[in-house]
Scaffold this motif. Structure first.
Motif, PDB file in Angstrom:
ATOM      1  N   PHE A 394       0.848  -1.184   0.023  1.00 13.87           N
ATOM      2  CA  PHE A 394       0.004   0.056  -0.066  1.00 13.87           C
ATOM      3  C   PHE A 394       1.024   1.318  -0.098  1.00 13.87           C
ATOM      4  O   PHE A 394       1.838   1.537   0.822  1.00 13.87           O
ATOM      5  CB  PHE A 394      -0.710  -0.002   1.235  1.00 13.87           C
ATOM      6  CG  PHE A 394      -1.815  -1.219   1.308  1.00 13.87           C
ATOM      7  CD1 PHE A 394      -3.155  -1.236   0.617  1.00 13.87           C
ATOM      8  CD2 PHE A 394      -1.566  -2.336   1.902  1.00 13.87           C
ATOM      9  CE1 PHE A 394      -4.026  -2.227   0.759  1.00 13.87           C
ATOM     10  CE2 PHE A 394      -2.267  -3.387   2.142  1.00 13.87           C
ATOM     11  CZ  PHE A 394      -3.620  -3.307   1.576  1.00 13.87           C
ATOM     12  N   CYS A 409      -3.645   3.669   6.542  1.00 15.90           N
ATOM     13  CA  CYS A 409      -3.345   2.343   5.559  1.00 15.90           C
ATOM     14  C   CYS A 409      -4.610   1.490   5.909  1.00 15.90           C
ATOM     15  O   CYS A 409      -4.872   0.767   4.676  1.00 15.90           O
ATOM     16  CB  CYS A 409      -2.028   1.698   5.939  1.00 15.90           C
ATOM     17  SG  CYS A 409      -1.337   0.488   5.182  1.00 15.90           S
ATOM     18  N   CYS A 430       3.085  -0.883   4.495  1.00 10.94           N
ATOM     19  CA  CYS A 430       2.294   0.669   4.589  1.00 10.94           C
ATOM     20  C   CYS A 430       3.330   1.614   4.219  1.00 10.94           C
ATOM     21  O   CYS A 430       3.957   1.806   5.395  1.00 10.94           O
ATOM     22  CB  CYS A 430       1.507   0.652   5.974  1.00 10.94           C
ATOM     23  SG  CYS A 430       0.169  -0.537   5.909  1.00 10.94           S
ATOM     24  N   LEU A 432       3.388   5.422   3.847  1.00 12.51           N
ATOM     25  CA  LEU A 432       2.396   6.471   3.647  1.00 12.51           C
ATOM     26  C   LEU A 432       3.063   7.843   3.552  1.00 12.51           C
ATOM     27  O   LEU A 432       3.995   8.409   4.663  1.00 12.51           O
ATOM     28  CB  LEU A 432       1.527   6.850   5.111  1.00 12.51           C
ATOM     29  CG  LEU A 432       0.577   5.442   5.353  1.00 12.51           C
ATOM     30  CD1 LEU A 432      -0.132   5.460   6.621  1.00 12.51           C
ATOM     31  CD2 LEU A 432      -0.171   5.059   4.210  1.00 12.51           C
ATOM     32  N   PHE A 444      -1.296   4.464  10.332  1.00 12.15           N
ATOM     33  CA  PHE A 444      -1.356   3.108   9.711  1.00 12.15           C
ATOM     34  C   PHE A 444      -2.301   2.211  10.204  1.00 12.15           C
ATOM     35  O   PHE A 444      -2.964   1.214   9.300  1.00 12.15           O
ATOM     36  CB  PHE A 444       0.081   2.383  10.469  1.00 12.15           C
ATOM     37  CG  PHE A 444       1.487   3.218  10.021  1.00 12.15           C
ATOM     38  CD1 PHE A 444       1.735   3.027   8.672  1.00 12.15           C
ATOM     39  CD2 PHE A 444       2.242   3.694  10.805  1.00 12.15           C
ATOM     40  CE1 PHE A 444       3.005   3.954   8.056  1.00 12.15           C
ATOM     41  CE2 PHE A 444       3.366   4.429  10.338  1.00 12.15           C
ATOM     42  CZ  PHE A 444       3.994   4.526   9.104  1.00 12.15           C
ATOM     43  N   TYR A 461       6.075  -0.546   8.140  1.00  8.48           N
ATOM     44  CA  TYR A 461       5.629   0.748   8.249  1.00  8.48           C
ATOM     45  C   TYR A 461       6.682   1.506   7.787  1.00  8.48           C
ATOM     46  O   TYR A 461       7.838   1.569   8.332  1.00  8.48           O
ATOM     47  CB  TYR A 461       4.992   0.945   9.749  1.00  8.48           C
ATOM     48  CG  TYR A 461       4.197  -0.254  10.172  1.00  8.48           C
ATOM     49  CD1 TYR A 461       2.701  -0.232   9.708  1.00  8.48           C
ATOM     50  CD2 TYR A 461       4.549  -1.194  10.987  1.00  8.48           C
ATOM     51  CE1 TYR A 461       1.989  -1.487  10.346  1.00  8.48           C
ATOM     52  CE2 TYR A 461       3.992  -2.161  11.468  1.00  8.48           C
ATOM     53  CZ  TYR A 461       2.480  -2.121  10.954  1.00  8.48           C
ATOM     54  OH  TYR A 461       1.760  -3.208  11.516  1.00  8.48           O
TER      55      TYR A 461
END
Length: 563
Positions: A394, A409, A430, A432, A444, A461
Motif C-alpha cells: 500500500f 493504511c 504500508c 504513507l 497506519f 511501516y
C-alpha cells in the motif's frame, strides 16, 4: 460498499410472443443470414437468400446448433429475443451462435424500452453464444444483453458473451427497478420463476459508455436467487465510462448470487462519476456470492466527476455483504476516490461474511478523496469468520489538503468486536507519504473502537513524517511505542526501498491477452538493501507465487514483491 437489499419488481414477462409465419425447422447446424439488402420472404440459408429484419428472426424457429449471422458493417434496428419458444431444443454441447459475417462487426441498435428490456435477450437457451457484435442503445433500453431462465427447472447451461462492443445501456429514466447495464445476468427472473444458470462466460468484450459521465449502468450486473448462478468466468474485458445514476449500487463488474467464479485479466476504469449516494460504486464487487477468485485485474479512477458532492464508496475491489470463501489476489488498484480494497463484512439473509483473503495486491494513491478513510477498509464491523490480509503493498503520496486527517493504511470498522478465529494481517507494506491539511501523514491503523482477535505479524511501516498507530483508546506516536505495546509480532520500520513509489501509473496491456497487468507496476519491486527483503513470516496456503509471479520462499519478503 454498503450492503444493500435489491427491491425487484415482479412483473409478468410474456415468452415467445412471435408473429405468425415461423419458418420450418432445418437440419441442425444450419446458418441463417440477415442483411439489410435481404428479404424476409427469403429462406435465410445463404447470404444471397438473407433475411432482412430482426422481427423475422424473432418470429422464426431454429433447430439446435444453429448459427444466426448478421452482415458485418451494417446496422439492424430491433431487439433480438431468443427463448424456449423459438430455440426449443437448445444444448450446451451444440451451441446456438449469434455473430457477424463478412467484414467487421454488425450493429444491433435497440428499439425496445421498459424496465427489463434488452437489445439481446437469451432466456432459457442453453448453449447461447453471442460473439463479435456491436450493441448500442437506440431507444430507452435497459440492457445490452440479458441472460436469464424464466421457465426452466434445470439450469440453463453454457452461456457466452464474447468479442463484442456493448454501450449505452442504463436503468431507464423514471424506472423503479435497479435493472440496467451492458450485460445483465439474472438468476432471479422477473416473472417470479428463478431459474438457475450454469457455466456463464463473459470474455474479451468492450463494455462502456460514451464519456466519463455517461449514464451507463454496470458493465456486468444482475442478481441471483440465493447462489443459483454457478461456474462464472469474467475475463479479458475492458470496462469503462460507466457514470451510472445517482443512486446506483453496482460496479464495473458485479457478481451477485454467484457460486464458483473467476474474475480475471480485466481493466476497469472511470466508474461511478454520477453517483451521489452510498452503496456504490465499485470497480469489482461481489455480493451474496461464494468461492469467487478476483485476480490479475487493474482498477482505477473509480470516482465522482467532475468533483465530489455527496456519497461514499468508489472503491476498487469489494467483497461485499454475504461473500464467502473468496480470494482477491494479484490485482493493481490505483487512483480510486475510495479504498483500493474493501471488505464489507455484513451478514445478508443469515449468510455470514467470510472466510475471505486479500493477498499480493498493489495499491497506489487510492482513497485520494478520503472517501472511505483507508487504503484498505474492513467495515462496518469485525468479521465473524476469518479474514486474511497478507503480502500487499500500500502506497500513497496524495496531499489531502482539505481534510483534517489523511487516509490510514488500514481502517477497521465502526464498532468494537472480535475478528473470526484465524484472522491475520501480515507481511504488508504500508508506505504513507500522504498529508492532511496540517501536513500530518495518515495513521497506519485506524482502529478507534478497539477491534481484537486478529493476529498482526511482520508488517512494514514507513513515513517520513510522524508515525501514528491508533488502536482502541491509545495512539502510538513512535515505532518503539508500537513495538512495546506487544500488539504485533515482528513489526518492521524503515523505507522499503520500492523501485519508484508513486509512479506506477496506468499499465499498457491488452486484457484479451490473458496475461494480467504483471509486471506492471514494476515501481513496487524492492531495491537491493530493502528492510522488507527476507523479513516476512511464512503463511500457510499462500498461493505459491507473489504479485510478480515469482515463487515465494520459506521466509518471504514483506509486500507484494514477496519472492
Amino acid at each position: 460498499m454498503r450492503a444493500k437489499a435489491l427491491a425487484i419488481a415482479v412483473v409478468p414477462v410474456v415468452l415467445g410472443c412471435l408473429p405468425a409465419g415461423t419458418v420450418a425447422a432445418h437440419a441442425a447446424t444450419a446458418t441463417y443470414y440477415v442483411s439489410p439488402t435481404g428479404s424476409d420472404s427469403n429462406s435465410g440459408l445463404s447470404p444471397s437468400q438473407a433475411w432482412k429484419t430482426i422481427a423475422k428472426v424473432n418470429g422464426s424457429t431454429f433447430p439446435q446448433g444453429s448459427t444466426l449471422s448478421f452482415q458485418g458493417g451494417q446496422t439492424f434496428t430491433g431487439c433480438l429475443v431468443l427463448n424456449s419458444a423459438n430455440v426449443p431444443s437448445s444444448s450446451a454441447s451444440t451451441p446456438f451462435l449469434v455473430t457477424s459475417y463478412g467484414t467487421g462487426q454488425a450493429t444491433v441498435s435497440s428499439d425496445c424500452s421498459g424496465d427489463y428490456s434488452a437489445a439481446v435477450t437469451a432466456d432459457n437457451v442453453s448453449g447461447f453464444q453471442l460473439d463479435g457484435l456491436k450493441l448500442v442503445n437506440g431507444s430507452s433500453t435497459a440492457a445490452g444483453v440479458l441472460l436469464e431462465n424464466q421457465d426452466g427447472a434445470a439450469a440453463t447451461q453454457g452461456l457466452t458473451v464474447s468479442n463484442s462492443d456493448i454501450s449505452g445501456f442504463a436503468t431507464p429514466t423514471g424506472s423503479s427497478s435497479s435493472f440496467g447495464g451492458e450485460i445483465m445476468i439474472l438468476g432471479y427472473a422477473v416473472n417470479g420463476h428463478s431459474g438457475p444458470l450454469d457455466n456463464v462466460v463473459v470474455r474479451d468484450n468492450q463494455l462502456h459508455g460514451a464519456s466519463v459521465t455517461a449514464p451507463d449502468g454496470p458493465g456486468v450486473y444482475g442478481w441471483g436467487s440465493g447462489e443459483n448462478i454457478t461456474d462464472v468466468t469474467v475475463e479479458g474485458n475492458t470496462v469503462y465510462n460507466l457514470g451510472m445514476g445517482a443512486k446506483d449500487a453496482g460496479a464495473g463488474i458485479t457478481g451477485d448470487g454467484w457460486d464458483g467464479a473467476v474474475i480475471q485479466h480485466n481493466v476497469i476504469h472511470d466508474v461511478g462519476a454520477n453517483v451521489t449516494s452510498c452503496g456504490g460504486a465499485s470497480g469489482i464487487e461481489t455480493y451474496t456470492s461464494n468461492n469467487v477468485t478476483v485476480r490479475y485485474n487493474e482498477v482505477y479512477n473509480v470516482q465522482p466527476s467532475p468533483a465530489f458532492t455527496a456519497g461514499c464508496d468508489w472503491d476498487g475491489i469489494d467483497l461485499d455483504g454475504g461473500t464467502t470463501n473468496s480470494v482477491v489476489e494479484y490485482n493493481y488498484t490505483h487512483h480510486n476516490a475510495g479504498s483500493g480494497l474493501l471488505a464489507y463484512t455484513s451478514t445478508v439473509d443469515s449468510k455470514v461474511w467470510g472466510p475471505n483473503t486479500y493477498r499480493y495486491n498493489v495499491s497506489e494513491n487510492d482513497d485520494w478523496g478520503k472517501i472511505q478513510g483507508g487504503l484498505m477498509d474492513v467495515v462496518p464491523g469485525a468479521p465473524k469468520n476469518a479474514l486474511s490480509i497478507y503480502g500487499n503493498t500500500f502506497f500513497t503520496n496524495v496531499a489531502q489538503s482539505t481534510k483534517s486527517t489523511a487516509s490510514a493504511c488500514f481502517n477497521f470498522g465502526y464498532s468494537a468486536g472480535t475478528w473470526g478465529s484465524g484472522s491475520l494481517v501480515a507481511d504488508n507494506i504500508c508506505h504513507l507519504a500522504d498529508r492532511d491539511q496540517y501536513g500530518h501523514p495518515g495513521q497506519f491503523y485506524y482502529n478507534a473502537y478497539g477491534q481484537t482477535g486478529m493476529t498482526l505479524s511482520h508488517n512494514l511501516y514507513y513515513t517520513a513524517g510522524s508515525p501514528t498507530w491508533r488502536w482502541g483508546g491509545t495512539t502510538y506516536s513512535t515505532f518503539a511505542a508500537w513495538q512495546a505495546a506487544g500488539l504485533e509480532t515482528g513489526p518492521v520500520w524503515g523505507d522499503p526501498l520500492l523501485t519508484s513509489p508513486g509512479s506506477g501509473g496506468t499499465c499498457a496491456w491488452t486484457p484479451s491477452s490473458g496475461t494480467g497487468p504483471q509486471p506492471c507496476p514494476s515501481a513496487y519491486t524492492l531495491k537491493s538493501g530493502s528492510p522488507a527483503a527476507g523479513s516476512g513470516v511464512a503463511v500457510s496456503g499462500n498461493g505459491g507465487v507473489d504479485y510478480y509471479q515469482d515463487a515465494i520462499p520459506g521466509t518471504p519478503n514483506i509486500g507484494a514483491d514477496a519472492g
